[in-house]
Every structure is written in structure tokens, then in C-alpha cells.
Design a protein around this motif. Structure first.
Motif, mmCIF file in Angstrom:
data_model
loop_
_atom_site.group_PDB
_atom_site.id
_atom_site.type_symbol
_atom_site.label_atom_id
_atom_site.label_comp_id
_atom_site.label_asym_id
_atom_site.label_seq_id
_atom_site.Cartn_x
_atom_site.Cartn_y
_atom_site.Cartn_z
ATOM 1 N N CYS A 46 0.839 -1.193 0.000
ATOM 2 C CA CYS A 46 0.000 0.000 0.000
ATOM 3 C C CYS A 46 0.875 1.245 0.000
ATOM 4 C CB CYS A 46 -0.911 0.012 1.233
ATOM 5 S SG CYS A 46 -1.980 1.468 1.318
ATOM 6 N N THR A 47 0.596 2.165 -0.935
ATOM 7 C CA THR A 47 1.365 3.405 -1.024
ATOM 8 C C THR A 47 0.698 4.544 -0.265
ATOM 9 O OG1 THR A 47 0.219 4.147 -3.020
ATOM 10 C CG2 THR A 47 2.189 2.771 -3.327
ATOM 11 N N ASN A 104 -1.612 6.166 -1.311
ATOM 12 C CA ASN A 104 -2.129 7.051 -2.354
ATOM 13 C C ASN A 104 -3.157 6.216 -3.107
ATOM 14 O OD1 ASN A 104 -2.709 8.520 -4.630
ATOM 15 N ND2 ASN A 104 -0.573 8.890 -5.194
ATOM 16 N N ALA A 135 -4.850 6.630 -5.571
ATOM 17 C CA ALA A 135 -4.797 6.670 -7.037
ATOM 18 C C ALA A 135 -3.956 5.518 -7.585
ATOM 19 C CB ALA A 135 -4.241 8.005 -7.513
ATOM 20 N N THR A 136 -3.054 4.967 -6.771
ATOM 21 C CA THR A 136 -2.189 3.872 -7.230
ATOM 22 C C THR A 136 -2.761 2.507 -6.888
ATOM 23 O OG1 THR A 136 -0.903 3.785 -5.186
ATOM 24 C CG2 THR A 136 -0.145 5.313 -6.898
ATOM 25 N N CYS A 137 -3.930 2.487 -6.239
ATOM 26 C CA CYS A 137 -4.459 1.242 -5.684
ATOM 27 C C CYS A 137 -5.039 0.339 -6.774
ATOM 28 C CB CYS A 137 -5.541 1.537 -4.654
ATOM 29 S SG CYS A 137 -6.096 0.055 -3.787
#
Length: 135
Positions: free
Chosen positions: A125-126, A128, A130-132
Motif C-alpha cells: 500500500c502506497t 495514495n 490513485a495507485t491502488c
């Protein structure tokens, strides 16, 4: 229930957990293994000799240091291949993962997340969204 009492209850649960019990049993088995203990003492002696040689600074014998390093690596490899050490390492890994989980959950609680429903995000998990790609 006050915080101290709750923490002590958590401590009891940790120590009753099969992963913790397995680690304690593996450690006790290693302590009783006389051959393993001799090898560990030998490893410590090699480390001490290496440190003493390094302490000589510019006068340190590089060949002696190299030989001590090889001896250490060989003996360490032998130690880590022993069944009792393989068992201990596996048990220690399990307890470390449990500790990381507990620490992660505590972090979520301190962040104000709901103790009843919060979950630790996946390792990739970042934070963010939007990157998921989904959990």
C-alpha cells in the motif's frame, strides 16, 4: 478496565500464543544442545579475535582477518543449518511478525481509527489511493 490492566492482559495473551510458546521451546532446546553451545562459543571467540586484530589499525594482518572471516562464515553456515537453529529461526520469524502486527495495530489506534474495524493496509500500500489496484 484501565490501560495498565489491559496491557498486562495483552502480555499474557502474547505469552500464551502458540508462536511465542514455540519460540521459548526452541530457545530452550538450543540451550540444552551442548554441541550447539560449543559452536556458538567458538563463533564468539572468532569474533573476539577478529575485533582484536582490527583494533591494531594499520598494523592489522589482512591475511589473518580474511582467514578469521572465512572461519566465521563457515561456522555460522554450519550453525544455521542445524535443525535446532532452523526451528529457532522459523519461530523467531513468527514472533517478529506477530510483534509487527501488534505494533501496526497500535499505530492505527493512535491514529484514531476504529479499534473494532480497522485493518493494517497490505505491505504494498502506497497510501495514495490513485495507485491502488485493490486489496
Amino acid at each position: 478496565m484501565n490501560l495498565e490492566k489491559t496491557l498486562r492482559e495483552l502480555g499474557k495473551e502474547i505469552q500464551a500464543d502458540p508462536r511465542y510458546v514455540a519460540l521459548k521451546e526452541a530457545a530452550a532446546a538450543n540451550d540444552k544442545d551442548e554441541e550447539l553451545q560449543k559452536q556458538m562459543q567458538e563463533l564468539q571467540l572468532i569474533t573476539l579475535k577478529y575485533q582484536q586484530e582490527m583494533g591494531k589499525g594499520d598494523e592489522a594482518d589482512s591475511e589473518k582477518l580474511e582467514e578469521l572471516q572465512k572461519d566465521y562464515q563457515k561456522l555460522y553456515g554450519e550453525l544455521m543449518e542445524r535443525e535446532s537453529m532452523v526451528n529457532y529461526s522459523a519461530a523467531a520469524k513468527e514472533v517478529e511478525e506477530m510483534a509487527q502486527y501488534i505494533t501496526g495495530m497500535m499505530g492505527l489506534f493512535f491514529d484514531g481509527q476504529d479499534p473494532e474495524t480497522c485493518e493494517i493496509p497490505p505491505a504494498d500500500c502506497t497510501h495514495n489511493c490513485a495507485t491502488c489496484g485493490g486489496c
